[in-house]
Design a protein around this motif. Structure first.
Motif, PDB file in Angstrom:
ATOM      1  N   CYS A  17       0.824  -1.219   0.000  1.00 44.25           N
ATOM      2  CA  CYS A  17       0.000   0.000   0.000  1.00 44.25           C
ATOM      3  C   CYS A  17       0.862   1.275   0.000  1.00 44.25           C
ATOM      4  O   CYS A  17       1.861   1.367   0.709  1.00 44.25           O
ATOM      5  N   ARG A  19      -0.940   4.513  -0.145  1.00 47.44           N
ATOM      6  CA  ARG A  19      -2.033   5.488  -0.206  1.00 47.44           C
ATOM      7  C   ARG A  19      -1.696   6.813   0.494  1.00 47.44           C
ATOM      8  O   ARG A  19      -2.303   7.827   0.201  1.00 47.44           O
ATOM      9  N   CYS A  20      -0.785   6.799   1.462  1.00 42.45           N
ATOM     10  CA  CYS A  20      -0.513   8.030   2.231  1.00 42.45           C
ATOM     11  C   CYS A  20       0.887   8.562   1.892  1.00 42.45           C
ATOM     12  O   CYS A  20       1.883   8.047   2.410  1.00 42.45           O
ATOM     13  N   LEU A  23       3.405   9.262   4.773  1.00 46.19           N
ATOM     14  CA  LEU A  23       3.888   8.086   5.498  1.00 46.19           C
ATOM     15  C   LEU A  23       4.789   7.212   4.627  1.00 46.19           C
ATOM     16  O   LEU A  23       5.721   6.577   5.121  1.00 46.19           O
ATOM     17  N   VAL A 119      -2.915   1.807  12.087  1.00 44.67           N
ATOM     18  CA  VAL A 119      -2.205   2.430  10.958  1.00 44.67           C
ATOM     19  C   VAL A 119      -0.976   1.568  10.679  1.00 44.67           C
ATOM     20  O   VAL A 119      -0.198   1.285  11.583  1.00 44.67           O
ATOM     21  N   HIS A 120      -0.813   1.148   9.438  1.00 40.54           N
ATOM     22  CA  HIS A 120       0.220   0.151   9.138  1.00 40.54           C
ATOM     23  C   HIS A 120       1.587   0.719   8.749  1.00 40.54           C
ATOM     24  O   HIS A 120       2.512  -0.047   8.484  1.00 40.54           O
ATOM     25  N   CYS A 121       1.696   2.034   8.656  1.00 37.35           N
ATOM     26  CA  CYS A 121       3.014   2.636   8.366  1.00 37.35           C
ATOM     27  C   CYS A 121       3.439   3.513   9.530  1.00 37.35           C
ATOM     28  O   CYS A 121       2.596   4.166  10.162  1.00 37.35           O
ATOM     29  N   ASN A 135      -7.613   6.544   5.827  1.00 37.49           N
ATOM     30  CA  ASN A 135      -7.130   5.693   4.726  1.00 37.49           C
ATOM     31  C   ASN A 135      -6.901   4.264   5.215  1.00 37.49           C
ATOM     32  O   ASN A 135      -7.298   3.292   4.591  1.00 37.49           O
ATOM     33  N   CYS A 136      -6.243   4.148   6.368  1.00 37.08           N
ATOM     34  CA  CYS A 136      -5.851   2.825   6.843  1.00 37.08           C
ATOM     35  C   CYS A 136      -7.020   2.073   7.476  1.00 37.08           C
ATOM     36  O   CYS A 136      -6.934   0.859   7.669  1.00 37.08           O
ATOM     37  N   TRP A 139      -8.212  -1.091   5.779  1.00 37.21           N
ATOM     38  CA  TRP A 139      -7.499  -2.355   6.055  1.00 37.21           C
ATOM     39  C   TRP A 139      -8.017  -2.975   7.350  1.00 37.21           C
ATOM     40  O   TRP A 139      -8.191  -4.194   7.441  1.00 37.21           O
TER      41      TRP A 139
END
Ligand code: SF4
Length: 233
Positions: A17, A19-20, A23, A119-121, A135-136, A139
């Protein structure tokens, strides 16, 4: 929203991903700059997916990967002090095979449990923006959908994780009961569409800020996982 066939497929998609933009830039910059003591290591520098069993009874939701922990090792809560606290407690409660989590190939296995984050980042100063959080959240919603059939208990580490779980339940799982505000030991029990009870428990995040100051002790963390484990048994 895209549908995924398994948590494994979802995890693979998360790692790609971008998307951000802020990040993406930050996770790569941290990976390129590195902490002095890890100069000889190759950092993961990508989104960090969840880790654990395919059909979890317990889901743990944290905030985001640590800059030199999960963003370095590629496994959530792995390679830093927060992870040391978390996995030790999981091991003491029979939810992790070994009490440490140092790298992706250290032999660690979770039992009935999966760990993820809102949040994955890695965000600068551990502070994602509202837009990044939103955004996250897609997921996290997919993760909940895939885990929901087996899921009995959720543990939120910190207010950010707590709010992300409540938001997901209300928006996508038709949970309309009023939930309490986050606190250590707070509980929210809800029934799904067939009347099965599920439990959310809050815990202070095992960050150094909380563990070094004694705000969170090992006994306090153990009690949270013991409660979730008993409920999910
Ligand atoms: S924070 Fe989430 S949505 Fe944003 S780039 Fe990372 S994985 Fe994608």
């Amino acid at each position: 929203m895209k549908k995924f066939t398994s948590l494994e497929v979802l995890d693979r998609a998360i790692t790609k991903c971008d998307r951000c933009p802020r990040l993406v830039h930050w996770r790569e910059e941290v990976a390129a700059t590195k902490r002095k003591s890890y100069q000889d290591q190759k950092y993961w520098g990508r989104p960090v997916p969840g880790f654990g069993v395919a059909e979890p009874r317990i889901l743990i939701v944290g905030l985001a990967p640590g800059a030199h922990g999960a963003n370095r090792t590629g496994r959530i809560f792995t390679g830093d002090s927060s992870g040391d606290w978390l996995y030790r407690s999981l091991h003491r409660n029979g939810l992790a095979k070994i009490p440490t989590s140092r790298s992706r190939d250290d032999g660690q296995e979770l039992i009935d449990t999966r760990i993820t984050c809102a949040v994955h980042c890695v965000p600068p100063e551990n502070k994602p923006t509202v837009a990044e959080r939103d955004n996250c959240s897609e997921w996290l919603t997919s993760e909940f959908e895939l885990a929901y059939p087996s899921l009995r208990a959720v543990v939120a580490l910190g207010a950010f994780g707590w709010d992300a779980v409540i938001r997901t339940l209300k928006k996508h799982f038709e949970v309309d009961q009023k939930a309490p505000k986050f606190s250590h030991g707070a509980e929210f029990e809800w029934k799904d569409e067939v009347g099965k009870s599920r439990l959310l428990v809050g815990s202070y995040h095992p960050s150094q800020q909380n563990t070094f100051t004694g705000k969170l002790t090992e006994a306090m963390l153990d009690r949270v996982f013991a409660r979730a484990s008993r409920f999910a048994a």
